[in-house]
Design an enzyme around this catalytic site. Sequence first.
Site, short mmCIF file in Angstrom:
data_model
loop_
_atom_site.label_atom_id
_atom_site.label_comp_id
_atom_site.label_asym_id
_atom_site.label_seq_id
_atom_site.Cartn_x
_atom_site.Cartn_y
_atom_site.Cartn_z
N HIS A 43 47.27 42.07 47.14
CA HIS A 43 46.33 42.79 46.27
C HIS A 43 46.71 44.28 46.19
O HIS A 43 46.86 44.84 45.10
CB HIS A 43 44.91 42.63 46.85
CG HIS A 43 43.84 43.35 46.10
ND1 HIS A 43 43.00 42.72 45.21
CD2 HIS A 43 43.44 44.65 46.11
CE1 HIS A 43 42.14 43.59 44.70
NE2 HIS A 43 42.39 44.78 45.24
N GLU A 44 46.87 44.89 47.34
CA GLU A 44 47.17 46.33 47.36
C GLU A 44 48.54 46.61 46.73
O GLU A 44 48.73 47.64 46.10
CB GLU A 44 47.11 46.89 48.78
CG GLU A 44 45.74 46.76 49.47
CD GLU A 44 44.58 47.33 48.67
OE1 GLU A 44 44.79 48.27 47.89
OE2 GLU A 44 43.45 46.80 48.82
N HIS A 65 48.04 47.23 43.12
CA HIS A 65 47.63 48.62 42.85
C HIS A 65 48.81 49.57 42.95
O HIS A 65 49.02 50.44 42.10
CB HIS A 65 46.58 49.06 43.89
CG HIS A 65 45.19 48.53 43.64
ND1 HIS A 65 44.52 48.74 42.47
CD2 HIS A 65 44.33 47.84 44.45
CE1 HIS A 65 43.30 48.18 42.54
NE2 HIS A 65 43.17 47.62 43.74
N GLU A 110 42.27 47.40 38.88
CA GLU A 110 41.89 46.15 39.53
C GLU A 110 42.54 44.95 38.83
O GLU A 110 42.81 43.93 39.48
CB GLU A 110 40.36 46.02 39.54
CG GLU A 110 39.82 44.95 40.45
CD GLU A 110 39.91 45.29 41.95
OE1 GLU A 110 40.31 46.42 42.29
OE2 GLU A 110 39.58 44.41 42.76
#
EC number: 3.4.17.19
Lengths: 498, 498
Positions: free
Chosen positions: A268-269, A272, A298
């Site tokens: 997920h990170e 980003h 997001e």
Amino acid sequence: MEEVFQNEIIKQILLKYRTIWAIGHAQSVLGWDMEVNMPKEGITERSVAQGELSVLSQKLILDKKFVELVEKADGEDLNDYERGVVRVLKRSIKIAKAFPPEFVREISEVRSKATMAWTEAKQKNDFKLFEPYLDKIIELSRKAADYLGYDEYPYDALLDLYEEGLRIRDLDPIFEKLEKELKPILDRILEEGKFPKEHPLEKEKYDIEAMKKVNLEILKLFGYPLGTRGRLDVSPHPFTTEFGIKDVRITTRYEGFDFKRTLLAVVHEFGHALYELQQDERFMFSPIAGGVSLGIHESQSRFWENIIGRSREFAELIYPLLRDNLPFISNYTPEDLYYYFNTVRPDFIRVEADEVTYNMHILLRYKLEKLMINEGLNASEVAELWNDEMERLLGIRPKTYNEGVLQDIHWAHATIGYFPTYTLGTLLATQIRAYITKDIPDFYEKVQRGEFEPIKEWLREKVHKYGSVYPPKELLERSFGEGVNPEYFIEYSKEKYL
Amino acid sequence: MEEVFQNEIIKQILLKYRTIWAIGHAQSVLGWDMEVNMPKEGITERSVAQGELSVLSQKLILDKKFVELVEKADGEDLNDYERGVVRVLKRSIKIAKAFPPEFVREISEVRSKATMAWTEAKQKNDFKLFEPYLDKIIELSRKAADYLGYDEYPYDALLDLYEEGLRIRDLDPIFEKLEKELKPILDRILEEGKFPKEHPLEKEKYDIEAMKKVNLEILKLFGYPLGTRGRLDVSPHPFTTEFGIKDVRITTRYEGFDFKRTLLAVVHEFGHALYELQQDERFMFSPIAGGVSLGIHESQSRFWENIIGRSREFAELIYPLLRDNLPFISNYTPEDLYYYFNTVRPDFIRVEADEVTYNMHILLRYKLEKLMINEGLNASEVAELWNDEMERLLGIRPKTYNEGVLQDIHWAHATIGYFPTYTLGTLLATQIRAYITKDIPDFYEKVQRGEFEPIKEWLREKVHKYGSVYPPKELLERSFGEGVNPEYFIEYSKEKYL
């Protein structure tokens, strides 16, 4: 490469903006250090430093000469990049101007106290301790909306703070659609039982050093520039922070069990981080460098976490790596891994929710926030209403405040209006999946082979390279010909889970 | 506790100073992060951020209203603390005012280029690559002296930058004394051979994780507040940095052999850290918080490194800890450890020098710097002169530039005038030893038992708690009744080594 900034006034603006940029850079480093390294008692001086830097930054943004230059530039014949600079700065000036200094100080004090109260309330599972602070925060948020101004609803003013241009009239139809369509899908998934509610891998304990190695290897597979432009560290809550285009760091946490939590956090990170790393370098030091909004950001993290990370092909790709480092994996197949990454169950805690139920959690908060800001809902009514809504949406009723209204830190941080961006990102991720699989028909084969370069390149061309040049809605229209559309998410959920 | 700042103008000054303090705090965190964590390519944006923050800080120091307040306060009836605030700020204002912005920009550019040239010159062992930059730096340093002003010699103006009030007339007698007295002592040590020139422990390889544990345990013995107010990290060169009174971090490095290098670095840096940690907390956010000068700071680090760290009692204290973590130690006795920590040999590299020869290295640099700044010595003459002096002082002649003139980064950093503070600190450490053993007659027994609290308390009362209230010379007079006096060091060397 062609210079993106040609206009003389814009050049003057950017020269002055460098100081504001530098303060922002420092604030980011201070914030990252606070989460990752800072010895406990450092907080006293760190808070004061952060406060002083905020005030200083606001002062420079509202500096008379700076504001005049921005206004002057607004009347010039500008290219898209330059217009982006003016748009972003006008927005910052508007927000900085809106709040009187006493209000900024008050909200910052209330935020600190509310956060402490929330922490204690959570420890004691006692909402009463937090209630008066939540009332104060509702009151101040309404005031903030009045200062900012709005056309239809006060809550619109708060939404716009986190997602430029977002309003209730955009969100209501989205959440209505989700509410109507998701419940039957969830019921069918639970009924069919193909995607389990629980998985034995959740209970497997892992060695933290081995898990660290796995996470680093996955980041290498993705091509994350560890050591040259990035780092992976440990913090209580996973996050990504950019100190510019050339230094974008991510964190995760290690709980010692249920390894998908740390692994998918890293994935997920990374999403980003990639958005920040793939900016156009010519934007460096300018206000259009960096992701344009929380929702678009997001969408990138959710794309990597949900579309790639929770795919069967990704489970197959990383299976050998996991098996070589986590001994218990030998007792499972890649297919087990896939179902472990995709358990579906109505549960209380948002941050642990699966793809299908996640948006219900946001829907609940969205409803409550609208009532707080537009309809005068008081803190004393929030806890019960939370539980009622949870029961209505997911068929379960929190037995403790910690399972319900006390779970998130957002309200204590006075960031009412933030939650909906999580849903925007989650929905957009599935839209991006639809678009990218059209352009790259063997997308999933590529994932299975670990060929991430073409995928990253596509994301760069469609989203990342624009930084904050266009506001979020315009970016989506330009790159994809449509805005946020929940149909894709519904279709994706049906296709994947039914 | 009584408020230390009572005067209303001082209070106004301190309120404004908080912003300058916050920028300094941020600059320290950015600097620490750069050495300890920063991914390589982060340097582009980090340098710009640091440059912008420096300019901003100077602007705030020279802000008309701020300067007026400081001038106004100077005429008031102030207590010692308040007078300290005015003294420190007048000094900062004077230095900030002295240099025109073009000069600051030029020196900062030359420093960057010179550092790169020095790095390459060192890699290629070719002084010619650095020579033109050194000439430029000599020229700019002379110019800086002119801008700052001086009574006797231009070099005095540079000395004062690093040690408030220090002049050639203070240093010449000190270095003359050292030159005259140290050579015979060194000759006798080498002749007697009791303190070996080399020790087999230098060659022993250690496990880095085990060594990290040893260093942490030693810091715990000292009572360094790991995790609450401090950290130990790894960086290319050991250093200490304070982000305030409550967050003071140290670093060391691990080379895998000759473990005294990492261990004594930690002990040294702890001395620096303790000075900052034991400040009067009422000074927080004010310009009198923090060590008063480089020389006094170095006296604290050298006291812990040389007086405590190289004592027989310390070797005995830490022997069991070393034996439990470094297997090869079992082949040695505590007495071996003591002689290993105290090898004495004329050698080329300053940072590896022992107590006895160390000041000769500084003497050499002091002589050359005086010639550069006062007498027009050119870079082309420096390398030869270096070698001649080295031969005269220590009887050895560098065969490469890296063993000679290229070894230190200081000149590339344009910090001419900095070196003498190392000798001041080294001498002062032996003075403090004389004073503390009078007040605490069982000082060395306490070291042997690991009872550091009374020692720390004594240092706090005599030095630390004053922060920057008094200029260095006055602090010494007040606490010890005399200034820097090389006799103590001579006596100490004789007593210890002969």
